[in-house]
Design a protein around this motif. Structure first.
Motif, short mmCIF file in Angstrom:
data_model
loop_
_atom_site.label_atom_id
_atom_site.label_comp_id
_atom_site.label_asym_id
_atom_site.label_seq_id
_atom_site.Cartn_x
_atom_site.Cartn_y
_atom_site.Cartn_z
N ASP A 213 0.84 -1.20 0.00
CA ASP A 213 0.00 0.00 0.00
C ASP A 213 0.88 1.26 0.00
O ASP A 213 1.49 1.59 1.02
N TYR B 34 -0.04 4.34 -0.08
CA TYR B 34 -0.54 5.36 0.85
C TYR B 34 0.02 5.13 2.24
O TYR B 34 0.48 6.09 2.89
N THR B 35 0.01 3.91 2.72
CA THR B 35 0.49 3.62 4.07
C THR B 35 1.99 3.93 4.19
O THR B 35 2.45 4.40 5.24
N LYS C 240 -0.35 -3.60 9.32
CA LYS C 240 -1.24 -3.62 8.15
C LYS C 240 -0.73 -4.53 7.04
O LYS C 240 -1.48 -4.87 6.13
N ASN D 235 -5.32 -6.95 1.36
CA ASN D 235 -5.36 -5.70 0.61
C ASN D 235 -6.77 -5.31 0.21
O ASN D 235 -7.10 -4.13 0.11
N ASN E 195 -7.72 -1.46 1.28
CA ASN E 195 -7.98 -0.43 0.27
C ASN E 195 -9.40 -0.48 -0.27
O ASN E 195 -9.66 -0.08 -1.41
N ARG F 70 -7.96 10.06 0.23
CA ARG F 70 -8.16 8.62 0.27
C ARG F 70 -9.17 8.24 -0.80
O ARG F 70 -9.91 9.09 -1.30
#
Length: 313
Positions: A83, A85-86, A125, A130, A134, A213
């Protein structure tokens, strides 16, 4: 500042691939992290009494030291793989947490420990599917319960798989605890939550609110800080919220703002204790420039608030 020389006692990781591949992965992660750090810091505002260049230098030195550790690089690579974003969020939370630690007069070793806990706070996470992590729509109750497990998973990874100190590992476990006892995984209260976790709880939420997001658009900085302040004593520690909010100000003087009544003006004063309630010199009404500009103290106003910031006015 002198060179950092504290050993954080982590074992060097062994990749299944070649040494060249290990070096390539490390260099890519470090380069991307440095880019994110530079971007994050350049977009921050600092209070007038804060030595901005010194703060930036300390942050970069601490994070660069942390990124010299191969185990941490490996874990960040895992995060990025599942991910993006993470991964970005982890870097941002690390930077914001270190800055908060600087304002709390933490020593360099404390900043390192805080930074490691912050940069790996969401490592759990990597154990979450996934498709849940997400998911663009609302999570089901079962999916939310699965997401909540990332705190315990993260603690197990940091404490038992990597062997980090308890105070660092607890950040992954406790960063979703709330001072009113309504957080997870254990419903701990104010005095049962360690300070590093309380700091990361604030910076974690702030960065999440101010990031786009797939299921929502990012929140304006002043709205995010307003939310953080409103939750002081409920979700977050009051003293740490005050430190966070007053030293990373929302408004700089002469910043243009749009008010809820449609008028526009510039910020002329900001109080440390009430950073979301500046004094504004109103220059325009809804239609045109005012012949007689006036000042309004938003702390005293019960109705008028800032609804947007303006680059040009």
């Amino acid at each position: 500042m002198s060179k950092l020389n504290k050993s954080i006692g982590l074992h060097k990781i062994k990749y299944k691939g070649s040494v060249n591949m290990e070096m390539k992965i490390s260099q890519e992660i470090i380069k991307e992290a440095e880019t994110l750090i530079d971007s994050m810091i350049s977009n921050l505002s600092f209070a007038d009494n804060i030595p901005e260049d010194e703060v930036k230098d300390i942050v970069k030195e601490v994070v660069n030291y942390i990124l010299q550790n191969n185990e941490i690089i490996n874990r960040l690579y895992e995060i990025k793989s599942i991910d993006k974003y993470t991964f970005k969020h982890s870097i941002n939370v690390c930077v914001l947490s270190i800055i908060t630690g600087i304002y709390l007069d933490y020593g360099i070793y404390e900043l390192i420990d805080l930074g490691i806990g912050a940069i790996l706070h969401d490592i759990g996470k990597t154990k979450i599917p996934n498709s849940i992590l997400n998911k663009p729509g609302k999570l089901t109750d079962d999916e939310y319960e699965m997401i909540k497990k990332h705190s315990s998973y993260g603690y197990e990874i940091l404490k038992y798989n990597i062997g980090l100190d308890e105070k660092i590992s607890r950040v992954a476990l406790h960063h979703h605890e709330k001072v009113n006892g309504r957080g997870y995984p254990y419903g701990k209260r104010e005095n049962e939550i360690d300070t590093y976790s309380k700091i990361v709880a604030i910076t974690d939420v702030y960065d999440a609110l101010t990031s786009n997001r797939i299921y929502r658009k990012k929140m304006k900085t002043f709205h995010a800080v307003d939310y953080i302040i409103s939750m002081a004593g409920y979700q977050f520690n009051k003293r740490l919220v005050q430190t966070f909010a007053k030293n990373i100000p929302i408004y700089s003087k002469s910043k243009g703002v749009m008010l809820s009544n449609g008028h526009k003006g510039i910020v002329i004063d900001v109080r440390e204790e009430f950073p979301t309630k500046p004094v504004v010199k109103v220059l325009y009404d809804r239609d045109c420039k005012l012949k007689n500009p006036y000042n309004i103290d938003l702390l005293e106003s019960k109705v008028i608030t800032v609804v947007d910031t303006l680059d040009d006015i």
